[in-house]
Write an enzyme that holds these catalytic residues in place. Structure first.
Site, short mmCIF file in Angstrom:
data_model
loop_
_atom_site.label_atom_id
_atom_site.label_comp_id
_atom_site.label_asym_id
_atom_site.label_seq_id
_atom_site.Cartn_x
_atom_site.Cartn_y
_atom_site.Cartn_z
N PRO A 2 -47.56 66.43 81.34
CA PRO A 2 -46.41 66.13 80.57
C PRO A 2 -45.74 67.72 80.31
O PRO A 2 -46.74 68.45 79.66
CB PRO A 2 -46.90 65.46 79.17
CG PRO A 2 -48.14 65.00 79.63
CD PRO A 2 -48.71 66.02 80.76
N GLU A 3 -44.72 67.88 80.42
CA GLU A 3 -43.90 69.08 79.64
C GLU A 3 -42.92 68.81 78.60
O GLU A 3 -43.07 67.81 78.31
CB GLU A 3 -43.05 69.34 81.24
CG GLU A 3 -43.78 69.77 82.46
CD GLU A 3 -44.50 71.12 82.09
OE1 GLU A 3 -44.10 71.98 81.36
OE2 GLU A 3 -45.38 71.54 83.02
#
Ligand code: ZN
Length: 269
Positions: A2-3
């Site tokens: 997840p960014e």
């Protein structure tokens, strides 16, 4: 992994269900995450969630006297369950609220974390972080001044959390393409004008991704769904050997600071 856009989307997705709700119960099935979950977290029982915020890739649940700080690590995700559902193997933490909603944390690789703190400035993970990329603190002048006397490639520089947070590998390649800057350039050779182009590009690429993430918000309510990571149209990332959309030259790939980097050597100077 997840960014920042996925974390921001997660924040927006869970916020309406959590804000103003009192925590009825916390269930920790597996405390061994990246850092062990402190037993002190059970002090959250009976506390109200005043707000849900984000700093870098950390989600911050603000309670009257404490903070719960969640990081999704490599494979973590949060879901909102409107009805109780049996926990599966990797469902490590549940937060049950007075409205019956359960916030469920799932993390197969267990690189995520749930930290408990009295104050945010007690949290070492949050110290020394650079500005938020979408805030007014990220300016060309700021980057330009930080870049003097530094000799690292610009791509490594913008991925450094001490300089600016949340510019992950994909977004770094995409932003440099948009700003027409070669990722190998040493930071101290960039002009203020180039930093202006780069700041515009970083903000554009990240906000676009968050905007697209908005369409996946419904996933937070699906019992078996995970937040969808965004299938956005990438200009260079993962496109080595394919043609540049602007000049038809083959996109190159190269490791910079051990990270795969994609760029067009004609468009990016
Ligand atoms: Zn090109």
């Amino acid at each position: 992994m997840p960014e920042l856009p996925e974390v921001e989307t997660t924040k927006r997705g869970i916020l309406p269900y959590l804000k103003g709700q009192t925590i009825k119960q916390i269930v920790v099935r597996q405390p061994k995450l990246r850092w062990p979950i402190s037993e002190a977290i059970f002090n959250a029982h009976g506390q109200e969630i005043l707000d849900v915020k984000r700093r870098a890739k950390y989600l911050l649940l603000q309670l009257p006297n404490n903070w719960i700080i969640i990081h999704l690590g490599m494979s973590g995700s949060l879901r909102v369950l409107l009805n109780p559902q049996q926990a599966a193997k990797h469902d490590h933490v549940d937060l049950t609220l007075e409205n019956g909603v359960i916030l469920r944390y799932t993390d197969p690789r267990r690189f995520g974390s749930w930290l408990w703190a009295k104050k945010l400035d007690h949290v070492t993970q949050l110290l020394h972080l650079g500005p938020e990329p979408l805030s007014d603190e990220l300016t060309a002048k700021y980057l330009f001044s930080k870049a003097q006397n530094r000799h690292v490639p610009i791509k490594t520089f913008i991925m450094d959390n001490h300089i600016v947070v949340g510019v992950g590998n994909i977004y770094a390649s995409e932003s440099l393409f948009m700003a027409k800057i070669n990722p190998n350039r040493k930071v101290n050779t960039l002009s203020l004008f180039e930093f202006e182009q780069l700041v515009i590009a970083i903000k554009h690429v990240l906000s676009k991704s968050i905007e697209q993430g908005g369409t996946t918000l419904k996933d937070f309510l699906q019992s078996d769904g995970k937040p969808g990571y965004f299938a956005q149209k990438l200009q260079v990332y993962g496109r080595d050997g394919e043609k540049c959309y602007l000049c038809q030259t083959e996109i190159k790939s190269q490791k910079i600071g051990q990270r795969n980097t994609f760029y067009c050597e004609i468009c990016q100077k």
